[in-house]
Design a protein around this motif. Structure first.
Motif, PDB file in Angstrom:
ATOM      1  N   ARG A 256       0.814  -1.219   0.000  1.00 27.12           N
ATOM      2  CA  ARG A 256       0.000   0.000   0.000  1.00 27.12           C
ATOM      3  C   ARG A 256       0.846   1.267   0.000  1.00 27.12           C
TER       4      ARG A 256
ATOM      5  N   TYR B 182       1.692   1.221  -3.966  1.00 31.85           N
ATOM      6  CA  TYR B 182       0.648   2.245  -3.810  1.00 31.85           C
ATOM      7  C   TYR B 182      -0.707   1.634  -4.173  1.00 31.85           C
ATOM      8  N   SER B 183      -0.893   0.354  -3.827  1.00 33.81           N
ATOM      9  CA  SER B 183      -2.109  -0.383  -4.181  1.00 33.81           C
ATOM     10  C   SER B 183      -2.625  -1.141  -2.974  1.00 33.81           C
ATOM     11  N   GLU B 184      -3.903  -1.448  -2.997  1.00 36.60           N
ATOM     12  CA  GLU B 184      -4.507  -2.196  -1.890  1.00 36.60           C
ATOM     13  C   GLU B 184      -5.513  -3.188  -2.424  1.00 36.60           C
TER      14      GLU B 184
ATOM     15  N   LYS C  39      -6.984  -2.231  -5.884  1.00 35.06           N
ATOM     16  CA  LYS C  39      -7.138  -0.820  -6.253  1.00 35.06           C
ATOM     17  C   LYS C  39      -5.757  -0.198  -6.337  1.00 35.06           C
ATOM     18  N   HIS C  40      -5.475   0.536  -7.441  1.00 33.93           N
ATOM     19  CA  HIS C  40      -4.206   1.254  -7.571  1.00 33.93           C
ATOM     20  C   HIS C  40      -4.483   2.714  -7.283  1.00 33.93           C
ATOM     21  N   LYS C  41      -3.836   3.221  -6.214  1.00 36.02           N
ATOM     22  CA  LYS C  41      -4.043   4.634  -5.902  1.00 36.02           C
ATOM     23  C   LYS C  41      -3.253   5.463  -6.921  1.00 36.02           C
ATOM     24  N   PRO C  42      -3.747   6.627  -7.288  1.00 38.89           N
ATOM     25  CA  PRO C  42      -3.034   7.405  -8.322  1.00 38.89           C
ATOM     26  C   PRO C  42      -1.773   8.061  -7.776  1.00 38.89           C
ATOM     27  N   ARG C  43      -0.616   7.792  -8.425  1.00 38.30           N
ATOM     28  CA  ARG C  43       0.641   8.478  -8.079  1.00 38.30           C
ATOM     29  C   ARG C  43       0.727   9.798  -8.811  1.00 38.30           C
TER      30      ARG C  43
ATOM     31  N   ASP D 262       1.600  13.959  -3.760  1.00 41.02           N
ATOM     32  CA  ASP D 262       0.624  13.905  -2.667  1.00 41.02           C
ATOM     33  C   ASP D 262      -0.448  14.967  -2.909  1.00 41.02           C
TER      34      ASP D 262
ATOM     35  N   LYS E  49      -6.485   8.826 -12.433  1.00 38.19           N
ATOM     36  CA  LYS E  49      -7.523   8.382 -11.494  1.00 38.19           C
ATOM     37  C   LYS E  49      -7.103   7.042 -10.899  1.00 38.19           C
ATOM     38  N   GLU E  50      -7.743   6.715  -9.830  1.00 33.14           N
ATOM     39  CA  GLU E  50      -7.451   5.384  -9.289  1.00 33.14           C
ATOM     40  C   GLU E  50      -7.972   4.347 -10.287  1.00 33.14           C
TER      41      GLU E  50
END
Lengths: 327, 181, 661
Positions: free
Chosen positions: C178, C221-223, C239-243, C296, C327-328
């Motif tokens: 994550r 950066y994923s969960e 889910k891949h959070k957007p970097r 961030d 986007k995610e």
């Protein structure tokens, strides 16, 4: 000429509806009457108990006994009919399951007698007189049957061969049962002479059953004018259809009233009320105990709703009496 | 006429020992009971555990049968809400339990005789406390002394059981029918 | 006597002594005698160790010689040896499900004191089992195929090692982490005990290997957000959070970071535990894998006001790796096994207010000090106080949060060793006087006790006593301006006040804050303290009760790096054993509908969380059914049966338990 087969009818704790059910066979009854010799039928014919006692044992081919057993006289008659018959058939919900009179098992005998002989507003009984087994009346000795302390189904008193379910059994089921009994092979002893599937199978509203039934509250028939085309359970009414043996053609549903369970349980169920309770409770929407209790509060009388006909035949059979509750 | 199922054989000293049937789910409460064992915790010997995969398998018929056969109390143990190994089985248990409890009260069976506990696999001590508490509560209520009438038909068949499953491999998936009525 | 069509029931009953575990409380000989006279029982024996080879042979021989067709074993929990005895009877030619195990150890001999009552209870249980086992039907385990891919959750040392082991074995691994980089807590350490290896030196080669391994899909950066399915056939949604960075284009040159309109960082740097600040665009740490920056959105001006000059995009130039509109996104993957290596969090010493953390500036947690002494940390490896000066005296407080009835009851296992390590590093870097306040010195590993000896030789002071208080309240001039640690020196027998410049709190290890959510996601259990629950603490420490889900590392409990790596290897091996078997066998406890009895009332349909029941009622998909039995209990016609838990079987058990015999 060989004797016609002998047939008998008797009623125990009964409303008389099962007798009328026999008459509902209409013209077919005449055919039956022509083919058999009815040797005992208190509602219709003038034979006495001693006439039955005079018959040799097993002289009667088939006896149809309706009504539950609550008095010593009914118990004696049940034993008598058993002794004199080759085949004993429990006719109707009361004989099969205890029936509506079975709900008396929720009360103590003392309370019932009090409710009848002391409490009614129009009763004048200052000395609290109760009927007793032996008493005198105008110089004669009077013997009354014992009012037993619980209601029993017929097979809790004598060995029963077959059951015909319904309150009262519908003509279709009665005729089909008669045909089966006259047929070449008798069904296995203890069989219920009606289809095995629950009522939903033949319900006219079957196609309106939703895929996801769920309840936030339950409604009683007087609280809602039910839609005449949609499944009654889907409308929140407690319809016992899923837990009740079918074969009756669902006349109650056709009358826009929910099934109350008179056909009794299906063959794989031991306790009809418990199964209906399980099905309905499982489908309650709420998850928190307080919310679930709010939904349950809309069923004011669980025993009456789920065991209307089957309390004596259920697993617990009767409410625990006071003396058993004392430590 | 009546068959008093629960009158026990004469016990020297005569003290009433409650008999409690417990239905424990395999993933939580049964494990907790095992953990109580490996931790050598001590609790009252009055419970008899029946193992099921999920508390959702507890059919109200089982509860009534236990009482009818003479149990003085019935305990159901399952996973905490939200933690059911099978997602939501325990919610169904809760709903059935609440309605069944109301019905049992109508039938003269006191509330404390029927209990539902959420016990997770790690909560051995909770199990110990719950069992001891229930045993004491039921002891205070006294024996069930249930009176049931046996079906004559069952007796006539020479035993209480229906047709048993044939023993060969060819038995083919048919359930032994329960009392035919 | 129970008899039917093809012959009567012949049951063999076996009572295990389990050494003295059962036999010392339960009268096993009396049980065997009792069982012998039960209807249907042909043979009843008691034996010291039923699960041993000779014990099992006893059953096998009896089946052959006495024509037994059902077996009851009264022993330990079925969760331990039901499979053992099922295999044994199968060897003798019986269907393995013609067995019923009675738990007379965990549920009887180990929990009851009165021998009479225990034996009576055991009799009831055996009687019930004998009656139930008559009704057991022959069953076959279901066989399902296994997807060879594996999901590893958590990119710390345990997750990394598990992923590499599996990938080297040829399996495709999805490693989901994550944080924006893998490395976990180990990446934050400076040196590791007891060898004083540089953590980064031993970790970064493995991280790099992960980053470029052809069999590993590294998703940082994923969960994981949803898990469906069952062993061998899990469907997982990630889910891949957007970097806000295009992965394939970023080369980690960090020109965007240099060019950022923020000349200095203003956001607390997570990797440095808040000891320094970072910019909105940042590389997590110099050795981050993947070597890609992250933006961030909480700190970046462009996200807040839309009015930034976006010098970062300018600096990136032709590479155009920055995408502020990202986007995610989600991926759905199929895997056969899952390894959870989600690690730990440290105890927050704010919960121990008398230790003064957060109140006095020079009180640090051990993790913060790891960053201070680390060459790539906020002070480039120099141990400095908040005012920039090096400390001349340092106190290290052991067991912060651990071994404490008020916070965490357990011992966090690693704190003594890392406190010794920090004591050594502090002494080496600053020459300060170092005082370690300990309750016990726990040094169980290889070379650990020797490391302690070394510290004793280095002149570090050890005071055996739990620290009661840290404050700046001076009672005499020598304590002015210092932090005073008050502790009872239990070996000397009086209370000490030790003034120091800097206090390091050896914070304990705890389960991650979201451990409960994570374990629900994967359908496993947590132990009472919140650590993930293993199937058996000795014999199955990396398995869980959910088939196909394994645990490794500190998520299961406090442990050091060697143990985490060993466990990770073990979990990988278990996953490989599962996958390479090709097929997995599932218990046959599924439900089926008797179509002749079903009236299609559809009461059952909404009750199944696995949608295993046909929407019209009447049929259950055996592959989807997990065997909970909820629909069986609800069916108002009794038309649904559950294998091995049929109404008749359970009712027999109830009757048997309550019969007065």
């Amino acid at each position: 000429m060989p004797d016609k087969p002998k047939v008998a009818f008797y009623w125990c704790a009964s409303c008389g509806g099962c007798e009328e059910a026999v008459l509902e066979l209409d013209e077919k009854l005449l055919d039956v009457a022509a083919a058999v010799d009815i040797v005992f039928w208190p509602v219709a014919l003038d034979f006495k108990r001693k006439d039955v006692e005079a018959l040799p044992d097993k002289a009667i081919l088939a006896s149809f006994v309706n009504g539950a057993v609550r008095t010593s006289e009914q118990e004696e008659m049940a034993h008598l009919m058993r002794r004199k018959s080759q085949v004993l058939i429990a006719f109707g919900s009361c004989a099969q399951l205890g029936g509506i009179p079975g709900l008396a098992n929720l009360f103590r005998r003392e309370d019932i007698l009090s409710a009848v002989y002391f409490d009614p507003p129009s009763m004048v009984n200052p000395d609290h007189v109760l009927p007793t087994v032996f008493s005198r009346s105008n110089g004669d000795k009077l013997e009354l049957p014992v009012f037993q302390d619980r209601v029993r189904a017929l097979d809790q008193v004598v060995d029963v061969d077959y059951y015909i379910p319904g309150c009262p059994p519908k003509p279709k089921i009665v005729w089909s049962a008669v045909e089966t009994l006259l047929g070449a092979t008798l069904p296995p002893k203890g069989a219920v002479l009606a289809p095995e599937r629950a009522l939903c199978d033949e319900c006219p509203r079957k196609d309106t059953k939703p895929e996801k039934l769920s309840f936030t509250e339950f409604k009683r028939p007087h609280q809602v004018i039910a839609d005449e085309t949609i499944c009654l359970l889907a409308q929140g009414l407690i319809c016992m259809g899923p837990a009740t043996r079918g074969g009756c053609d669902a006349p109650c549903i056709q009358g826009n009233m929910p099934c109350t369970g008179c056909g009794g349980p299906t063959p794989h169920v031991r306790d009809q009320g418990a199964k209906m309770l399980s099905a309905l409770a499982s489908l309650i929407e709420a998850k928190e105990p307080e919310e679930i209790e709010r939904t349950l509060a809309t069923i004011p009388d669980p025993v009456g709703s789920f065991y209307r006909y089957s309390l004596p035949a259920s697993l617990l059979q009767a409410a625990r009496s006071e003396q058993n509750r004392a430590a | 006429m009546l068959n008093r199922r629960t009158i026990p054989p004469e016990v020297p000293g005569g003290a009433f020992e409650p008999r409690i049937i417990a239905f424990f789910c395999n993933w939580c409460t049964y494990l907790a009971a095992d953990l109580a064992g490996t931790s050598r915790m001590k609790y009252a010997p009055n419970i008899r555990v029946i193992r099921l995969m999920c508390s959702g398998r507890v059919d109200p018929q089982f509860v009534l049968k236990a009482f009818a056969e003479g149990a003085d109390g019935v305990l159901i143990g399952g996973c905490h809400p939200g933690d059911c190994h099978y997602q939501e089985g325990n919610y169904k248990t809760l709903r059935r339990y609440l309605l069944l409890k109301r019905m049992l009260v109508q039938m003269g069976i006191e509330e404390d005789r029927f209990r539902l506990e959420w016990i997770s696999a790690a909560e051995a001590d909770h199990l110990r406390v719950a069992v001891n508490d229930m045993v004491e509560k039921v002891r205070a209520l006294g024996p069930m002394n249930i009176e049931v009438v046996k079906s004559i038909q069952a007796d006539a068949a020479g035993g209480e059981l229906p047709e048993l499953v044939p023993l060969t491999e060819l038995s083919g998936g048919q359930e032994a029918p329960v009392h035919a009525r | 006597m129970h008899s039917n069509g093809n012959g009567s029931c012949r049951v063999g009953v076996y009572i295990c002594h389990c050494g003295t575990n059962i036999a010392s409380v339960v009268n096993v000989a009396a049980l065997a005698d009792y069982a012998k006279q039960l209807p249907g029982v042909a043979v009843a024996r008691d034996y010291k160790y039923m699960c041993s080879d000779p014990g099992q042979e006893l059953i096998v021989q009896d089946i052959k010689e006495h024509g037994l067709n059902r077996v009851v074993v009264a022993a330990c929990s079925p969760l331990l040896h039901e499979p053992t005895f099922r295999r044994a009877i199968a060897r003798a030619g019986l269907n393995p499900f013609f067995l019923q195990v009675v738990n007379v150890r965990e549920h009887v001999s180990w929990v009851h004191v009165d021998k009479g009552e225990a034996t009576a209870k055991a009799k009831d249980l055996i009687r019930a089992a004998v009656r139930r086992v008559f009704l057991h039907k022959p069953l076959d385990k279901r066989k399902v195929s296994i997807n060879p891919n594996v999901l590893v959750v958590g990119g710390g040392i345990a997750g990394i090692h598990a992923a590499l082991t599996l990938a080297d074995a040829g399996k495709h691994v999805y490693l989901v982490e994550r944080d924006p980089s893998i490395g976990g807590h180990m990446a934050m350490f400076d040196k590791t005990f007891p060898t004083l290896d540089c953590a980064a030196c031993i970790l970064t080669p493995k991280m790099t290997q992960v980053g470029c391994h052809p069999n590993i899909s590294l998703w940082t950066y994923s969960e994981v957000v949803a898990v469906d399915g069952y062993v061998g056939n899990y469907k997982v949604k990630v889910k891949h959070k957007p970097r806000y960075i295009i992965d394939d284009l970023c080369i980690g040159c960090q020109e965007c970071v240099t060019a950022c309109v923020f000349k200095q960082g203003k956001t607390a740097d997570e990797f440095n535990v808040g000891l320094s600040k970072r910019k909105p665009v940042y590389l997590p740490f110099p050795q981050a894998v993947p070597q890609k920056v992250v933006i961030d959105p909480e700190a970046c001006i462009e996200f807040k006001s839309g009015k930034c000059k976006k010098t970062c995009i300018e600096a990136c130039g032709d590479r155009a790796a920055i995408d502020l509109h990202q986007k995610e996104s989600f991926d759905e993957i199929d895997v056969g096994a899952i390894v959870l290596a989600t690690g730990f969090q440290t105890f927050d010493p704010v919960r121990k207010p008398y230790l003064g953390y957060g109140k006095y500036p020079n009180i640090y947690t051990s993790l913060e000090v790891e960053r201070l002494v680390n060459a790539s940390g906020p002070t480039s490896g120099e141990l400095l106080l908040r005012d920039g000066k090096p400390p001349q005296s340092v106190g290290i407080v052991h067991c912060v949060g651990s071994r404490d009835a008020n916070t965490n009851r357990w011992c966090s296992k690693v704190c003594c060793m890392y406190s010794l390590k920090l004591a050594h590093l502090v002494k080496e870097r600053t020459g300060a006087e170092v005082y370690n306040f300990y309750i016990d010195m726990r040094t169980p590993g290889k070379g650990y006790e020797e490391f302690y000896d070394r510290l004793l030789d280095e002149g570090v002071h050890f005071i055996r006593g739990r620290v009661a208080e840290v404050s700046d309240w001076a009672v005499d001039p020598s304590e002015e301006g210092k932090l005073v640690i008050r502790a009872e020196d239990t070996l000397a027998g009086f209370v000490r006040r030790i003034p120091v410049d800097m206090v390091i709190l050896a914070v304990g290890l705890e389960p991650q804050a979201d451990a409960q959510q994570v374990r629900r996601l994967f359908n496993i259990s947590c132990a009472s303290e919140g650590w993930f629950l293993e199937r058996h603490p000795k014999l199955a420490p990396v398995n869980t009760f959910t088939e196909g889900v394994f645990i490794a590392g500190a998520c299961q409990g406090p442990r050091d790096i060697p143990e985490s790596v060993a466990q990770a290897g073990a979990a990988a091996a278990e996953a490989l054993a599962l996958i390479d078997a090709g097929m997995v066998e599932l218990e046959p406890y599924t439900a089926t509908v008797d179509e002749d009895a079903c009236c299609h009332c559809k009461v059952c349909v909404p009750l199944c969380p696995y949608s295993a029941i046909d929407p019209n009622g009447g049929k259950i998909n055996e592959v989807l059914c997990k065997g909970c039995g909820t629909c069986v209990a609800a069916c108002p016609s009794g038309a649904i049966r559950q294998n091995f838990f049929e109404d008749s079987e359970i009712e027999e058990e109830i009757e048997g338990l309550l019969a007065y015999a």
